[in-house]
Design an enzyme around this catalytic site. Sequence first.
Site, short mmCIF file in Angstrom:
data_model
loop_
_atom_site.label_atom_id
_atom_site.label_comp_id
_atom_site.label_asym_id
_atom_site.label_seq_id
_atom_site.Cartn_x
_atom_site.Cartn_y
_atom_site.Cartn_z
N ASP A 111 0.83 -1.10 -0.15
CA ASP A 111 0.06 -0.13 -0.01
C ASP A 111 0.87 1.14 -0.04
OD1 ASP A 111 1.03 0.23 2.68
OD2 ASP A 111 -0.84 0.52 3.64
N CYS B 25 3.26 -3.33 4.06
CA CYS B 25 2.36 -2.04 4.30
C CYS B 25 2.96 -1.29 5.58
CB CYS B 25 1.03 -2.70 4.75
SG CYS B 25 0.85 -3.52 6.31
N THR C 293 3.11 -1.08 8.77
CA THR C 293 3.77 -1.98 9.96
C THR C 293 3.74 -3.40 9.51
OG1 THR C 293 1.41 -2.54 10.53
CG2 THR C 293 2.31 -0.53 11.77
N HIS D 52 10.83 -23.40 9.29
CA HIS D 52 9.97 -24.10 10.00
C HIS D 52 8.48 -23.93 9.55
CE1 HIS D 52 12.20 -24.34 13.92
NE2 HIS D 52 12.84 -25.05 13.11
N HIS E 86 7.68 -30.39 10.52
CA HIS E 86 6.83 -29.11 10.42
C HIS E 86 6.08 -29.33 9.03
CE1 HIS E 86 9.81 -27.10 12.89
NE2 HIS E 86 11.02 -27.75 12.23
C1 RB5 Z 1 -1.80 2.92 6.41
O1 RB5 Z 1 -1.80 4.00 6.76
C2 RB5 Z 1 -1.37 1.75 7.38
O2 RB5 Z 1 -2.52 1.46 8.22
C3 RB5 Z 1 -1.14 0.78 6.61
O3 RB5 Z 1 -0.11 0.79 6.00
C4 RB5 Z 1 -0.69 -0.71 7.64
O4 RB5 Z 1 0.30 -0.30 8.57
C5 RB5 Z 1 -1.82 -1.25 8.06
O5 RB5 Z 1 -1.70 -2.26 8.95
#
Ligand code: RB5
Length: 143
Positions: free
Chosen positions: A8, A63, A65, A96, A131
Site C-alpha cells: 500500500d 504495508c 507496519t 519451520h 514441520h
Molecule cells: C496505512 O496508513 C497503514 O494503516 C497501513 O499501511 C498498515 O500499516 C496497516 O496495517
Amino acid sequence: MICGIASDHGGFKLKEAVKNEFLHINWKDMGCFSEESVDYPDYIAKLAKAILNNEFDKGIAICGTGIGASIMANRFTNIRAALCHNEFTAEMSRKHNDANILVLGGRVLKNEEAYKIIKIFFNTEFEGGRHENRIKKIENLCL
Ligand code: RB5
C-alpha cells in the site's frame, strides 16, 4: 527467479527500493504505484491470488507496519505470510513455516535491514519433517 511484490502507500517507497536493489529478480508488481493513500487489502489480495494461481511461488507484501498485510494475506488458504522484523525470524519463517509471503513494515524497517531479511528469506529452504505435519494442520483444523 520470478517473484510477486505488493504494497500500500505505507510500503510503496520500500517496494520501489527493493525492486531496485534486487535487479536480478523478475518482479511482478501488483501495485500500488504511488504514495497516494490506498487500501492495503486490495493489493495484498492480488498478490495472494497470483501465488495461488501459480503465477509465481513467493511474494513480498509491504504495508506501514506489516500487520494489515499479514492479516489479509493469511486469510487465504495455503498462504503462509510471515511478518519478519529481523534475519532470525526470516530464517525461521522458511525453515519451520515454509512461508510463501514475506511481509515487511515499510515504516518499521530501514532499507538495509529489509534487504538482509529478503536475502535470508530467498536463500533458506523449508526443513520439512515434523514441520510438514504442522503446516497441514493449519489448513485441516480450519475446515
Ligand atoms: C496505512 O496508513 C497503514 O494503516 C497501513 O499501511 C498498515 O500499516 C496497516 O496495517
